[in-house]
Design a protein around this motif. Sequence first.
Motif, PDB file in Angstrom:
ATOM      1  N   VAL A   1       0.824  -1.195   0.000  1.00 31.66           N
ATOM      2  CA  VAL A   1       0.000   0.000   0.000  1.00 31.66           C
ATOM      3  C   VAL A   1       0.863   1.251   0.000  1.00 31.66           C
ATOM      4  N   LEU A   2       1.895   1.264   0.863  1.00 29.80           N
ATOM      5  CA  LEU A   2       2.739   2.440   0.957  1.00 29.80           C
ATOM      6  C   LEU A   2       3.527   2.686  -0.317  1.00 29.80           C
ATOM      7  N   ASN A   3       3.893   1.635  -1.000  1.00 29.46           N
ATOM      8  CA  ASN A   3       4.647   1.798  -2.230  1.00 29.46           C
ATOM      9  C   ASN A   3       3.758   2.013  -3.446  1.00 29.46           C
ATOM     10  N   GLY A   4       2.433   1.982  -3.231  1.00 33.48           N
ATOM     11  CA  GLY A   4       1.506   2.264  -4.307  1.00 33.48           C
ATOM     12  C   GLY A   4       1.497   1.227  -5.401  1.00 33.48           C
ATOM     13  N   LYS A   5       1.751  -0.019  -5.075  1.00 34.33           N
ATOM     14  CA  LYS A   5       1.840  -1.053  -6.100  1.00 34.33           C
ATOM     15  C   LYS A   5       0.512  -1.744  -6.374  1.00 34.33           C
ATOM     16  N   VAL A   6      -0.528  -1.370  -5.620  1.00 37.46           N
ATOM     17  CA  VAL A   6      -1.831  -1.973  -5.875  1.00 37.46           C
ATOM     18  C   VAL A   6      -2.868  -0.888  -5.996  1.00 37.46           C
ATOM     19  N   ASN A   7      -3.957  -1.200  -6.698  1.00 36.95           N
ATOM     20  CA  ASN A   7      -5.078  -0.301  -6.841  1.00 36.95           C
ATOM     21  C   ASN A   7      -6.002  -0.544  -5.662  1.00 36.95           C
ATOM     22  N   LYS A   8      -5.862   0.256  -4.629  1.00 34.86           N
ATOM     23  CA  LYS A   8      -6.560  -0.009  -3.371  1.00 34.86           C
ATOM     24  C   LYS A   8      -8.073   0.083  -3.478  1.00 34.86           C
ATOM     25  N   TYR A   9      -8.567   0.862  -4.430  1.00 31.78           N
ATOM     26  CA  TYR A   9      -9.996   1.109  -4.512  1.00 31.78           C
ATOM     27  C   TYR A   9     -10.714   0.097  -5.403  1.00 31.78           C
ATOM     28  N   ARG A  10      -9.994  -0.907  -5.895  1.00 28.20           N
ATOM     29  CA  ARG A  10     -10.582  -1.823  -6.868  1.00 28.20           C
ATOM     30  C   ARG A  10     -10.892  -3.175  -6.248  1.00 28.20           C
ATOM     31  N   ARG A  11     -12.044  -3.723  -6.589  1.00 29.04           N
ATOM     32  CA  ARG A  11     -12.386  -5.105  -6.284  1.00 29.04           C
ATOM     33  C   ARG A  11     -12.513  -5.827  -7.614  1.00 29.04           C
TER      34      ARG A  11
ATOM     35  N   LEU B   1      -6.408  -2.016 -17.321  1.00 30.39           N
ATOM     36  CA  LEU B   1      -5.200  -1.809 -18.112  1.00 30.39           C
ATOM     37  C   LEU B   1      -3.968  -1.565 -17.247  1.00 30.39           C
ATOM     38  N   TYR B   2      -2.832  -1.722 -17.874  1.00 26.92           N
ATOM     39  CA  TYR B   2      -1.539  -1.398 -17.285  1.00 26.92           C
ATOM     40  C   TYR B   2      -1.371  -2.031 -15.907  1.00 26.92           C
ATOM     41  N   LYS B   3      -1.407  -3.365 -15.918  1.00 24.52           N
ATOM     42  CA  LYS B   3      -1.241  -4.138 -14.687  1.00 24.52           C
ATOM     43  C   LYS B   3      -2.270  -3.717 -13.631  1.00 24.52           C
ATOM     44  N   ASP B   4      -3.497  -3.502 -14.101  1.00 21.24           N
ATOM     45  CA  ASP B   4      -4.640  -3.202 -13.241  1.00 21.24           C
ATOM     46  C   ASP B   4      -4.578  -1.822 -12.582  1.00 21.24           C
ATOM     47  N   VAL B   5      -3.702  -0.915 -13.045  1.00 21.38           N
ATOM     48  CA  VAL B   5      -3.632   0.402 -12.419  1.00 21.38           C
ATOM     49  C   VAL B   5      -4.777   1.294 -12.886  1.00 21.38           C
ATOM     50  N   ILE B   6      -5.422   0.952 -14.002  1.00 20.97           N
ATOM     51  CA  ILE B   6      -6.571   1.709 -14.484  1.00 20.97           C
ATOM     52  C   ILE B   6      -7.713   0.739 -14.756  1.00 20.97           C
ATOM     53  N   SER B   7      -8.796   0.921 -14.026  1.00 21.55           N
ATOM     54  CA  SER B   7      -9.991   0.107 -14.227  1.00 21.55           C
ATOM     55  C   SER B   7     -11.150   1.047 -14.496  1.00 21.55           C
ATOM     56  N   ALA B   8     -11.814   0.867 -15.651  1.00 20.35           N
ATOM     57  CA  ALA B   8     -12.856   1.809 -16.033  1.00 20.35           C
ATOM     58  C   ALA B   8     -14.020   1.082 -16.680  1.00 20.35           C
ATOM     59  N   SER B   9     -15.172   1.738 -16.658  1.00 19.80           N
ATOM     60  CA  SER B   9     -16.343   1.233 -17.387  1.00 19.80           C
ATOM     61  C   SER B   9     -17.141   2.416 -17.907  1.00 19.80           C
ATOM     62  N   ILE B  10     -17.697   2.245 -19.091  1.00 20.19           N
ATOM     63  CA  ILE B  10     -18.602   3.224 -19.671  1.00 20.19           C
ATOM     64  C   ILE B  10     -19.766   2.471 -20.284  1.00 20.19           C
ATOM     65  N   SER B  11     -20.983   2.945 -20.034  1.00 14.80           N
ATOM     66  CA  SER B  11     -22.145   2.209 -20.546  1.00 14.80           C
ATOM     67  C   SER B  11     -23.297   3.155 -20.829  1.00 14.80           C
ATOM     68  N   TYR B  12     -24.124   2.727 -21.765  1.00 10.76           N
ATOM     69  CA  TYR B  12     -25.401   3.393 -22.062  1.00 10.76           C
ATOM     70  C   TYR B  12     -26.512   2.404 -21.745  1.00 10.76           C
TER      71      TYR B  12
ATOM     72  N   PRO C   1      -2.405   5.652 -10.983  1.00 13.89           N
ATOM     73  CA  PRO C   1      -1.509   6.025 -12.084  1.00 13.89           C
ATOM     74  C   PRO C   1      -0.041   6.094 -11.711  1.00 13.89           C
ATOM     75  N   ILE C   2       0.271   6.495 -10.474  1.00 11.93           N
ATOM     76  CA  ILE C   2       1.651   6.531 -10.006  1.00 11.93           C
ATOM     77  C   ILE C   2       1.692   5.991  -8.587  1.00 11.93           C
ATOM     78  N   LYS C   3       2.884   5.684  -8.132  1.00 17.26           N
ATOM     79  CA  LYS C   3       3.036   5.148  -6.785  1.00 17.26           C
ATOM     80  C   LYS C   3       2.408   6.078  -5.755  1.00 17.26           C
ATOM     81  N   GLY C   4       1.539   5.508  -4.937  1.00 16.33           N
ATOM     82  CA  GLY C   4       0.955   6.259  -3.836  1.00 16.33           C
ATOM     83  C   GLY C   4      -0.303   7.014  -4.159  1.00 16.33           C
ATOM     84  N   LEU C   5      -0.640   7.182  -5.459  1.00 19.45           N
ATOM     85  CA  LEU C   5      -1.822   7.949  -5.843  1.00 19.45           C
ATOM     86  C   LEU C   5      -2.955   7.020  -6.251  1.00 19.45           C
ATOM     87  N   ASN C   6      -4.095   7.139  -5.572  1.00 15.29           N
ATOM     88  CA  ASN C   6      -5.281   6.349  -5.894  1.00 15.29           C
ATOM     89  C   ASN C   6      -6.449   7.290  -6.153  1.00 15.29           C
ATOM     90  N   ILE C   7      -7.212   6.968  -7.206  1.00 13.32           N
ATOM     91  CA  ILE C   7      -8.308   7.825  -7.653  1.00 13.32           C
ATOM     92  C   ILE C   7      -9.551   6.980  -7.886  1.00 13.32           C
TER      93      ILE C   7
END
Length: 800
Positions: free
Chosen positions: A108-118, A616-627, A665-671
């Motif tokens: 978590v401290l090194n920002g190597k995982v996407n903490k907000y993702r299940r 994408l990118y080793k799970d650092v970006i997870s997105a969905s768009i739908s109509y 997107p970068i170590k330590g930053l979660n969005i």
Amino acid sequence: MKKLVHILSLFMIIWNVSAQSGTISGTIKNNQNQPLENVNVVLKGTTIGTRTNLEGQFTLNNIQNGNHTVSISHIGFASKEITINLANFNDLGILILQENNQALEEIVLNGKVNKYRREESTVVSKMPLKDIENPQVYNAIPSELLKEQVVTNFNDALKNATGVTRLWESTGRNGDGAEFYSMRGFAVQPTMTNGLPSLTNTTIDPINVDNIEVIKGPSGTLFGSSVISYGGLINVVTKKPYEQFGGEISYINGTYGSNRLTADINIPLKDKIAIRVNSAYTTEESFQDAGFSNAFFIAPSLKYEVSDKLTFLVNTEFYKNTSAKASMIFLSRYAPLSFDNMSLFEQNYKKSFTSNDLTMNNNSFNMQMQALYKLSENWTSQTVLSKSTTKTNGYYQYLWDSANGDEFTRFISKADGTFYTTDIQQNFIGDFKIGKMRNRLVAGLDYYNSRLINGGAGWIGYGTVSLVNGTDTNGVDLNGDPLQTVLTQPGVDNALAGSFGGNTEANQEVISAYVSDVLNITEKLSVMASLRLDYFDGKTSQYDAEETKSQVAISPKFGAVYQLIENKVSVFGNYMNGFQNVAPITVADLDGSNPRTKEFDPEQANQYELGLKTSLYKDVISASISYYNIQVKDRVITDPNNINNSIQGGEVESKGIEISLVANPIKGLNIITGFSKNNAEVTKETPGDGYLGLRPEEAGPETLVNFWANYMITSGQLKGFGIGFGGNYASEYKTLNRANIGTFELPSYTVLNSALSYDNSKFNVSLKLNNLLNEKYYSGWSTVTPQRLRSITAGVTYKF
């Protein structure tokens, strides 16, 4: 002949090598009995290795017989080595990896995982299924995010979900007293825990939340009609026991007299038994002139692994709350609207129009027992019993618009009621192949029963509130001067003396059968087909006059997913159905003669949705768009040719777009962020009823935006310090919207929040500023309800 000798010699060599080689296989799970994917499995001292699949399974082939050491490693878990003597084949069975708390903290401290993702859910489709291969859209709100935001209530937690906003705060009323939210144009309450019915008459404490799953769209096929909305449903996944000692104790203090003490303690016992207790005690006051809440919550849970095949899970929750709630302010639903702007409501923003002497008591109990039995390598049996009891006792009041542009009449009662629910499910969950095509199937039976009992005093008019003068009066005295309303318990009890609301009871019984199959036609293309048969008896609502008898509904669901890039990018589409049972109504001929009871078919909602999901990118970006497009039909409306008759024919359309993003997107930053745009309209209605062509009031604001970003320093002397910032935007909202009455619009708002924190292996210290711009904003549903102003919260946590 010479060639034949060479062929036979080659055959003997191959046979000899194969006779001296073998295979090692097994299944790797975590200490919560969940399969672990992408675990490294290596034969030590060789180049032979592999990774586990989605089910945690692995196989090492072409290994020479003899002694070998298998090395197993996975990020966040303690490594494991197993020495075996191989003789052609060795099945290691189920291997458990223990979580390494120190390693997890470093990740978590090194920002190597996407903490907000299940990555996956076992509830949304009633089977283990990755989000990227699920044709249904859902948002997961993890406990890690709630801790960063110093969340102490359920509404703040749901502000992280795309396209969700609160309409009503909890009223505490029996049967429907929980909070109401708007999702995809329809009102919804939080009604599920761990995928099972769990109805409440108050709010939900977040201390026992592992994550919240906000499941989008009508989901009647797998979850029935009693706990869903056409817009979706809200499922709370609770914390589970694990196989090592640990926990944390927290204290939070804040503005408006807020104090909160919480504990999360896990204790492993012998014979693979573990218990976990989550508890919270919270006191807080209102930002208005009166109002408070004192609540105690405790949730003991147990896990018992009887054998490699049989596991028992027991989850219980006890909640006790005493509160004084601000009066709900209702605009008139039956007379022309006399208000044209927000000025009078802003003038009275901090007035509650109640007193702390008029309290409501809400007690609830929820219990779930699960038995998971591994029938074979491909089949698992899940047997579940869920029971809940909620009680209401205390004063409920609201202010009703007198339609003169100023005054509201107070109506008050002393409620006394109990709500019992029971749900029994038997599910069989399979994962098998037919030919080369993989099937993941769930087949189940569901029995649901509810019993709602009401009693207590009747309703009385008790005083008049003037927004212009800010006065609260109840008639005049002997001199003709205004008599102030006595808002005390003895005063109200005296006024209620002799009134009685009567004893009422409403029962429901639902028996259902369902089946759902996810078929992998290829590695990239999968389709889902589901069907439910539902049999209903009882009152669909406590307000019904007649019972519904033997109403049958069939609910289908279809979906397809094509992975453009396997496990990274998928396109999906779905057709989903939801339904609501409809109560009989007494009708008559046009002249009032021939009164009779008329029954109806279940009301139906059908959704079509198309979208894209990415990881994408080793799970650092997870997105969905739908109509999506939801069409509701068969709503009961007044017969245009006979005012004394009702027919089915009302229709509503709700359509929109949703975009959700979870990123590291970068170590330590979660969005985590989301955007939604919803267009809802009543498309068919009896002329003159006032709804045709208008946006339904339950639909909430058309546009919603949520955003939160947290950055934690991962190295150096400031390692562990974090800063968070985010907020919510909502467009204008027509809380009352009827052609024959008028439209009243709540203004748009932007509420911003920020947080500071420090975290290490033993302590966490946090500071949160909510509504930092002190924005005045409102929620409602034909109501006008001021929301909390700026507040500061500070917390400290000790971990062990």
